[in-house]
Design a protein around this motif. Structure first.
Motif, PDB file in Angstrom:
ATOM      1  N   THR A 177       0.825  -1.197   0.159  1.00 32.06           N
ATOM      2  CA  THR A 177       0.044   0.091   0.191  1.00 32.06           C
ATOM      3  C   THR A 177       0.954   1.251  -0.004  1.00 32.06           C
ATOM      4  O   THR A 177       1.909   1.216   0.514  1.00 32.06           O
ATOM      5  CB  THR A 177      -0.804  -0.006   1.098  1.00 32.06           C
ATOM      6  N   ARG A 179       0.810   4.987   1.516  1.00 36.36           N
ATOM      7  CA  ARG A 179       0.247   5.795   2.757  1.00 36.36           C
ATOM      8  C   ARG A 179       0.513   7.202   2.458  1.00 36.36           C
ATOM      9  O   ARG A 179       1.602   7.578   2.060  1.00 36.36           O
ATOM     10  CB  ARG A 179       0.715   5.139   3.876  1.00 36.36           C
ATOM     11  N   ASN A 183       2.797   4.135   8.030  1.00 36.62           N
ATOM     12  CA  ASN A 183       1.498   3.336   8.694  1.00 36.62           C
ATOM     13  C   ASN A 183       0.343   4.157   9.051  1.00 36.62           C
ATOM     14  O   ASN A 183      -0.331   3.665  10.012  1.00 36.62           O
ATOM     15  CB  ASN A 183       2.209   2.655  10.051  1.00 36.62           C
ATOM     16  N   ARG A 184       0.102   5.012   8.094  1.00 34.73           N
ATOM     17  CA  ARG A 184      -1.438   5.818   8.417  1.00 34.73           C
ATOM     18  C   ARG A 184      -2.172   5.664   7.321  1.00 34.73           C
ATOM     19  O   ARG A 184      -2.620   4.291   6.978  1.00 34.73           O
ATOM     20  CB  ARG A 184      -0.963   7.235   8.335  1.00 34.73           C
ATOM     21  N   VAL A 186      -4.408   4.609   3.695  1.00 36.18           N
ATOM     22  CA  VAL A 186      -3.947   4.265   2.674  1.00 36.18           C
ATOM     23  C   VAL A 186      -4.612   5.187   1.584  1.00 36.18           C
ATOM     24  O   VAL A 186      -5.637   5.898   1.628  1.00 36.18           O
ATOM     25  CB  VAL A 186      -4.591   3.014   2.387  1.00 36.18           C
TER      26      VAL A 186
END
Length: 225
Positions: A177, A179, A183-184, A186
């Motif tokens: 993905t 982002r 890690n936030r 998509v």
């Protein structure tokens, strides 16, 4: 050795042990405080019924974007999770039928009118998180559910600022993905065999890149390089 010296050392050792014990207890108290876990007791990924047959795009469809074929569709009777609305034309969803796939993307963009009402709860719950059934998709634009904001919504950075490219031929080796930050939210997908423009900006195992095929800046997890 003199008895007084031995006794003194024992007292110092006892005092030191007691202080360390108190410090450890204080640290444990901070870690275990109810407020530290209460913030995540918020439903973040919300499942909805599918209202009508619609096409889903792996990356936001616009001029210059490639890789959105073959067609990926959702249909009534299926379940998707709503994450946020990009605008009035597209919303970011995850498709339940692909959540365990190692080869097919399960995050994508769809017409918001294709999404029905909420099922309730969330597919990745915490012990106390919940969401009512029968609710329509929120109307907020570029705001997704969040455990860190007081109103439980957080702004999505859909147009990530460009960075300085250090390698314009970085190969993507596995499905991943894209982002808006490490890690936030998509904001797109990358595929094996694609090449991205990599920067030197890294954070917690993620790197800022430009994806020519998606026509978008964002962050990709390093495990996909």
């Amino acid at each position: 050795m003199a008895a007084g010296t031995t006794l003194g050392r024992r007292r110092r050792w006892t005092l030191r042990t007691s202080v360390l014990g108190l410090a450890a207890g204080a640290a444990f108290t901070v870690t275990a405080a109810p407020g530290a876990t209460a913030a995540r007791d918020v439903a973040l990924i919300l499942d909805y019924t599918v209202a009508k047959d619609c096409r889903v795009y792996e990356n936001y469809p616009k001029d210059g974007v490639i890789g959105n074929d073959p067609a990926w569709r959702i249909a009534p009777g299926e379940v998707v999770a709503w994450r946020y609305n990009v605008n009035g034309n597209y919303a970011m969803i995850s498709d339940k039928k692909y959540r365990s796939s190692s080869t097919h993307a399960w995050w994508g963009f769809v017409d918001p009118t294709c999404i029905g009402t909420s099922i309730g709860g969330e597919p990745f719950p915490t012990p106390d998180s919940s969401y009512p059934a029968g609710e329509p998709v929120p109307q907020r634009i570029l705001e997704g559910r969040s455990a860190v904001e007081a109103d439980h919504y957080r702004t999505v950075d859909f147009r990530v600022a460009p960075g300085t490219v250090v390698d314009d031929r970085q190969e993507i080796r596995s499905k991943g993905t894209l982002r808006d930050a490490a890690n936030r939210f998509v904001i797109g997908n990358v595929k094996p065999g694609w090449h991205v423009h990599r920067t030197a900006e890294r954070n917690a195992g993620w790197t800022k890149v430009y994806v020519p095929n998606a026509q978008r800046w964002g962050w990709v997890q390093d495990i996909h390089f």
